[in-house]
Design a protein around this motif. Structure first.
Motif, PDB file in Angstrom:
ATOM      1  N   ARG A 102       1.419  -9.037  -8.430  1.00  8.91           N
ATOM      2  CA  ARG A 102       2.281 -10.214  -8.287  1.00  8.91           C
ATOM      3  C   ARG A 102       3.502 -10.152  -9.213  1.00  8.91           C
ATOM      4  N   GLU A 134      -5.191 -10.702   2.229  1.00  6.69           N
ATOM      5  CA  GLU A 134      -4.105 -11.676   2.267  1.00  6.69           C
ATOM      6  C   GLU A 134      -2.867 -11.206   1.521  1.00  6.69           C
ATOM      7  N   ALA A 135      -3.063 -10.605   0.351  1.00  6.20           N
ATOM      8  CA  ALA A 135      -1.919 -10.172  -0.453  1.00  6.20           C
ATOM      9  C   ALA A 135      -1.098  -9.119   0.285  1.00  6.20           C
ATOM     10  N   VAL A 137      -1.087  -8.444   3.619  1.00  4.44           N
ATOM     11  CA  VAL A 137      -0.508  -9.004   4.844  1.00  4.44           C
ATOM     12  C   VAL A 137       0.743  -9.817   4.531  1.00  4.44           C
ATOM     13  N   LYS A 138       0.680 -10.646   3.496  1.00  6.00           N
ATOM     14  CA  LYS A 138       1.837 -11.476   3.131  1.00  6.00           C
ATOM     15  C   LYS A 138       2.999 -10.630   2.635  1.00  6.00           C
ATOM     16  N   LEU A 139       2.702  -9.589   1.872  1.00  8.32           N
ATOM     17  CA  LEU A 139       3.766  -8.723   1.360  1.00  8.32           C
ATOM     18  C   LEU A 139       4.566  -8.127   2.511  1.00  8.32           C
ATOM     19  N   THR A 141       4.458  -8.870   5.978  1.00  8.78           N
ATOM     20  CA  THR A 141       4.970  -9.749   7.041  1.00  8.78           C
ATOM     21  C   THR A 141       5.904 -10.842   6.531  1.00  8.78           C
ATOM     22  N   ASN A 142       5.644 -11.382   5.345  1.00  2.00           N
ATOM     23  CA  ASN A 142       6.471 -12.483   4.835  1.00  2.00           C
ATOM     24  C   ASN A 142       7.677 -12.008   4.035  1.00  2.00           C
ATOM     25  N   LYS A 143       7.536 -10.865   3.347  1.00  2.00           N
ATOM     26  CA  LYS A 143       8.593 -10.448   2.428  1.00  2.00           C
ATOM     27  C   LYS A 143       9.355  -9.201   2.868  1.00  2.00           C
TER      28      LYS A 143
END
Length: 386
Positions: A102, A134-135, A137-139, A141-143
């Motif tokens: 993070r 989750e970490a 996937v978010k990295l 797809t979201n970022k």
């Protein structure tokens, strides 16, 4: 925090400097999101073993104040995408030290790897992870602008203590490499992510061979062109992943460990009961990966099942002490999975694949790829990227 990022250094892997450091780093980093059960990987002294057999590959390491805090690997190859050929880059092995997560290190590693992809004219970058991670996937797809495009199923079957029965109505024959290549190009050449260099895959020392199954009494086309393919047939190739790296399950519940031990003891004492034996996955183990699994004909399901059983028996005979499981991965909508023996407890119903277009010209192709009907979502999983 700003000073820490200023001191972050990302560079290419140097075997002399990094080999032992990365081995220790891998032991301290778990694979998978679960808090109670996860996998450790043992690269057996070769940190780039998972990408070494790819046409092009690269490993990056991240250092913070001379401390190794992250690693990432990538490979490049030419595959089929929407029935055309494209250069794709695959991202794998992203690890960040627990105390440094993070902080944006993972994002910096991915972006640096994407720069290498772009410099090598890659059209698409893609990666795979557990859908519950989750970490990760978010990295992506979201970022980082990746989008989900496949959820294939990873099917795992333990190598039991007894041979599996194969139907006496089925004939199984080993194919010559040139026969296997010809059939793959003929019947799977338009499959998503089919590698253009399938001949190199089949000739790799880790590929144990390709087998075809068909109804007993019928024939198939050989390299000399004699005979013809029967209405129903199936084929599979086998990759010895255990010669590349080992896995080990860590932090498993005590009940799971006890069941694994007791099931083996009970099976030895009372084999007639045919108790399902849980494999010993709590010590380093290898596995066989079935790839290129394909079927033709309305009654080919039993042929697929027979091939899987054949591979199980082969693993038991050739590598009984090391090969603990048989693994394959098929498209989530692929009917093949209905005929592949597997344990739900060990399998993953939805692996998470996401993709990103790195060139403007790739965007139209990406839109087509994402909007295809499920019926056309067959997928070729390259064993070099497992």
């Amino acid at each position: 925090m700003e000073m820490a990022f200023e001191e972050l250094k990302i560079r290419s892997f140097d075997r002399e400097i990094d080999r032992e450091r990365i081995e220790d780093f891998e032991r301290r980093c778990e694979i998978g999101p679960a808090e109670s059960v996860f996998l450790f990987t043992d690269t057996m002294g070769d940190p780039i073993c998972r990408i070494r057999h790819c046409p092009q590959y690269k490993m990056l390491v991240a250092e913070l104040n001379h401390e190794l805090v992250g690693v990432i690997q990538g490979s490049i190859k030419i595959v089929t995408v929407c029935k055309d050929q494209a250069r794709v880059g695959y991202i794998l092995g992203l690890r960040i030290a627990p105390l440094h997560r993070r902080k944006g290190i993972g994002m910096k590693l991915v972006k640096r790897l994407e720069e290498w992809f772009i410099a090598n004219h890659v059209d698409f970058s893609y990666m795979a992870t557990d859908k519950d991670n989750e970490a990760s996937v978010k990295l992506f797809t979201n970022k980082l602008g990746y989008v989900k495009f496949r959820t294939p199923a990873i099917l795992v079957h333990p190598v039991g203590m007894r041979r599996m029965r194969i139907s006496p109505t089925v004939e199984i024959a080993k194919l010559k490499i040139e026969d296997a290549e010809r059939l793959y190009r003929m019947f799977m050449g338009s499959t998503e992510f089919f590698p253009r260099d399938i001949d190199r895959v089949l000739r790799n020392k880790l590929s144990l061979g390709t087998w075809i199954a068909y109804p007993r009494g019928e024939s198939w086309v050989n390299s000399s062109g004699q005979g013809q393919l029967p209405p129903n047939w199936a084929m599979v190739s086998v990759w010895n992943s255990g010669d590349v790296f080992k896995l080990r399950v860590g932090k498993a519940p005590l009940s799971c460990v006890m069941y694994a031990k007791s099931s083996r003891l009970m099976d030895r004492a009372f084999p007639c009961l045919k108790i399902p034996v849980f494999p010993d996955v709590f010590r380093p183990f290898g596995f066989y990966f079935m790839y290129g699994l394909h079927q033709e004909g309305p009654r080919s399901g039993v042929l697929v099942s027979s091939l899987c059983r054949f591979v199980h028996n082969m693993a038991k005979e050739l590598d009984e002490e090391d090969c603990k499981v048989i693994v394959t991965e098929v498209g989530g909508d692929d009917t093949l999975k209905l005929h592949i023996p597997h344990w739900k407890l060990l399998s993953c119903a939805e692996d998470f694949w996401c993709i990103k277009g790195l060139r403007k010209e790739a965007q139209d192709t990406l839109f087509e790829l994402l909007t295809k009907k499920p019926a056309s979502r067959a997928l070729f999983v390259d064993p070099r990227e497992v």
